[in-house]
Design a protein around this motif. Structure first.
Motif, PDB file in Angstrom:
ATOM      1  N   ASP A   1     -16.883  -2.644   3.627  1.00 42.95           N
ATOM      2  CA  ASP A   1     -16.593  -1.750   2.496  1.00 42.95           C
ATOM      3  C   ASP A   1     -15.907  -0.618   3.051  1.00 42.95           C
ATOM      4  O   ASP A   1     -16.711   0.179   3.615  1.00 42.95           O
ATOM      5  CB  ASP A   1     -17.873  -1.561   1.476  1.00 42.95           C
ATOM      6  CG  ASP A   1     -17.540  -0.630   0.292  1.00 42.95           C
ATOM      7  OD1 ASP A   1     -16.242  -0.086   0.461  1.00 42.95           O
ATOM      8  OD2 ASP A   1     -18.244  -0.481  -0.485  1.00 42.95           O
TER       9      ASP A   1
ATOM     10  N   THR B   1      -6.243  -7.888  -8.776  1.00 44.06           N
ATOM     11  CA  THR B   1      -6.622  -8.104  -7.239  1.00 44.06           C
ATOM     12  C   THR B   1      -5.149  -8.055  -6.723  1.00 44.06           C
ATOM     13  O   THR B   1      -4.401  -8.674  -6.881  1.00 44.06           O
ATOM     14  CB  THR B   1      -7.439  -9.118  -6.945  1.00 44.06           C
ATOM     15  OG1 THR B   1      -8.516  -9.318  -7.838  1.00 44.06           O
ATOM     16  CG2 THR B   1      -7.972  -9.136  -5.570  1.00 44.06           C
TER      17      THR B   1
ATOM     18  N   MET C   1       0.799  -1.066   0.117  1.00 45.80           N
ATOM     19  CA  MET C   1      -0.119  -0.027   0.071  1.00 45.80           C
ATOM     20  C   MET C   1       0.988   1.348   0.107  1.00 45.80           C
ATOM     21  O   MET C   1       0.217   2.535  -0.243  1.00 45.80           O
ATOM     22  CB  MET C   1      -0.930  -0.038   1.054  1.00 45.80           C
ATOM     23  CG  MET C   1      -1.809  -1.161   1.490  1.00 45.80           C
ATOM     24  SD  MET C   1      -2.868  -1.417  -0.246  1.00 45.80           S
ATOM     25  CE  MET C   1      -3.803  -2.999   0.374  1.00 45.80           C
TER      26      MET C   1
ATOM     27  N   MET D   1      -7.761   4.898  -2.696  1.00 43.95           N
ATOM     28  CA  MET D   1      -6.962   4.267  -1.599  1.00 43.95           C
ATOM     29  C   MET D   1      -6.925   5.359  -0.586  1.00 43.95           C
ATOM     30  O   MET D   1      -6.948   4.586   0.608  1.00 43.95           O
ATOM     31  CB  MET D   1      -5.687   4.008  -2.420  1.00 43.95           C
ATOM     32  CG  MET D   1      -5.893   3.010  -3.513  1.00 43.95           C
ATOM     33  SD  MET D   1      -6.252   1.380  -2.921  1.00 43.95           S
ATOM     34  CE  MET D   1      -4.804   1.178  -1.594  1.00 43.95           C
TER      35      MET D   1
ATOM     36  N   SER E   1     -12.080  -0.706  -6.423  1.00 43.57           N
ATOM     37  CA  SER E   1     -12.844  -1.177  -4.940  1.00 43.57           C
ATOM     38  C   SER E   1     -11.886  -1.562  -3.995  1.00 43.57           C
ATOM     39  O   SER E   1     -10.847  -1.994  -4.499  1.00 43.57           O
ATOM     40  CB  SER E   1     -14.164  -2.305  -5.347  1.00 43.57           C
ATOM     41  OG  SER E   1     -13.517  -3.386  -5.629  1.00 43.57           O
ATOM     42  N   VAL E   2     -12.344  -1.474  -2.853  1.00 46.31           N
ATOM     43  CA  VAL E   2     -11.604  -1.992  -1.786  1.00 46.31           C
ATOM     44  C   VAL E   2     -12.524  -2.690  -0.741  1.00 46.31           C
ATOM     45  O   VAL E   2     -13.301  -2.064  -0.500  1.00 46.31           O
ATOM     46  CB  VAL E   2     -10.869  -0.577  -0.802  1.00 46.31           C
ATOM     47  CG1 VAL E   2      -9.932  -1.357   0.110  1.00 46.31           C
ATOM     48  CG2 VAL E   2     -10.104   0.157  -1.740  1.00 46.31           C
TER      49      VAL E   2
ATOM     50  N   ALA F   1     -10.158   5.140   1.588  1.00 51.28           N
ATOM     51  CA  ALA F   1     -10.331   3.834   2.256  1.00 51.28           C
ATOM     52  C   ALA F   1      -9.297   3.644   3.339  1.00 51.28           C
ATOM     53  O   ALA F   1      -9.726   3.112   4.385  1.00 51.28           O
ATOM     54  CB  ALA F   1     -10.018   2.741   0.943  1.00 51.28           C
TER      55      ALA F   1
ATOM     56  N   THR G   1      -6.939  -7.012   3.792  1.00 48.36           N
ATOM     57  CA  THR G   1      -7.251  -5.914   2.856  1.00 48.36           C
ATOM     58  C   THR G   1      -7.196  -6.205   1.214  1.00 48.36           C
ATOM     59  O   THR G   1      -5.998  -6.901   0.675  1.00 48.36           O
ATOM     60  CB  THR G   1      -6.448  -4.689   2.786  1.00 48.36           C
ATOM     61  OG1 THR G   1      -6.364  -4.440   4.371  1.00 48.36           O
ATOM     62  CG2 THR G   1      -6.973  -3.433   2.041  1.00 48.36           C
TER      63      THR G   1
ATOM     64  N   VAL H   1      -7.851  -5.025  -2.691  1.00 46.28           N
ATOM     65  CA  VAL H   1      -7.897  -3.972  -3.767  1.00 46.28           C
ATOM     66  C   VAL H   1      -8.109  -4.465  -4.983  1.00 46.28           C
ATOM     67  O   VAL H   1      -7.362  -5.264  -5.633  1.00 46.28           O
ATOM     68  CB  VAL H   1      -6.827  -3.029  -3.727  1.00 46.28           C
ATOM     69  CG1 VAL H   1      -7.068  -1.980  -4.633  1.00 46.28           C
ATOM     70  CG2 VAL H   1      -6.566  -2.272  -2.577  1.00 46.28           C
TER      71      VAL H   1
END
Length: 259
Positions: A89, A203, A41, A128, A78-79, A131, A157, A159
């Motif tokens: 979510d 992913t 991340m 990001m 999406s996360v 989130a 997590t 993503v």
């Protein structure tokens, strides 16, 4: 170094996703506090694998459009956070969600998930950031609950970046715009335009860190740690070309089309 990991391992997967429509999954796995999350991340001013992949994705798509202007791409992100059989979510203030569908009949999907439409890398980076802020607040609240209940929650997590390639611009669907911290995020329906040439999903999974109890089979009593074993069984079965037990956990069900 993260940029070397991205260049050697992840960028070829990004190219395959954009150019060939192949699904892929990138995992970080190891002991707790070993730097997995920072690698995936990012941290401080340093980009992680996900941010490098976002820049790489739009770079590859831009090159393709320069070669042929009929190449068009629709990108969504999406996360999700997964703890055993629980899924939330972080783009909806960690609203609980449900996995629907059947692996043998059209696949599974997360009902009510927030999909962020992105026409620029900054849109996914803003996703990001939002989130991450919501996840930190969620974890902070969770620590208070654990202190009172003695029950620990640890989350994977996930993503996801969905890429659809078109031979012409898709017709405009009705989008609902939601603003978070003055950042305009476009939330779209799960049903996407139907004239795509190919669709792929990248992913990125930051797995929970292994704890001392998780490194001994007799200590695997929590569903999150059990999901690590289920994922290991799935990867080993795929490599051995055996029956793959995708239904062993929520995480492996979600990743079935990408492993």
């Amino acid at each position: 170094r993260t940029d070397q990991i991205y260049g050697d391992v992840v960028h070829p997967l990004v190219e395959s996703a954009v150019l060939e429509g192949l699904n892929c999954t990138v995992l970080t796995h190891g002991n707790a506090s070993s730097g997995k999350t920072a690698t995936m991340m990012g941290w401080d001013r340093f980009a992680g694998v996900v941010e490098c992949a976002v820049d790489g994705l739009f770079g590859v798509a831009r090159e393709q459009r320069e070669r042929d202007s009929s190449n068009m791409y629709l990108v969504h992100g999406s996360v999700l956070l997964i703890d055993g059989d629980s899924i939330v979510d972080p783009l909806q203030c960690c609203l609980p969600l449900t996995l629907r569908g059947d692996e043998n009949d059209g696949g599974v999907y997360v009902e009510g998930i927030t999909l962020v439409e992105a026409s620029d890398p900054a849109h996914l980076k803003d996703m990001m950031k939002l989130a991450g802020e919501n996840m930190r607040e969620f974890v902070h609240r969770g620590k208070a609950k654990r202190a009172s209940s003695g029950v620990e929650s640890r989350y994977h997590t996930v993503v996801s970046i969905l890429v659809e390639a078109f031979d012409r611009p898709p017709s405009g669907d009705q989008h609902t715009t939601s603003t978070h911290e003055n950042k305009s995020l476009c939330v779209v329906p799960r049903s996407l335009p139907c004239r795509s040439l190919r669709t792929s999903r990248m992913t990125f999974v930051d797995l929970v860190g292994l704890t001392p109890s998780a490194q001994h089979s007799q200590g695997i009593h929590r569903s999150t740690d059990a999901s690590l074993l289920a994922l290991s069984d799935v990867v080993n079965a795929v490599a051995a070309r055996m029956h793959v037990p995708y239904k062993s956990s929520l995480l492996t069900r979600l990743l079935q089309d990408s492993i």
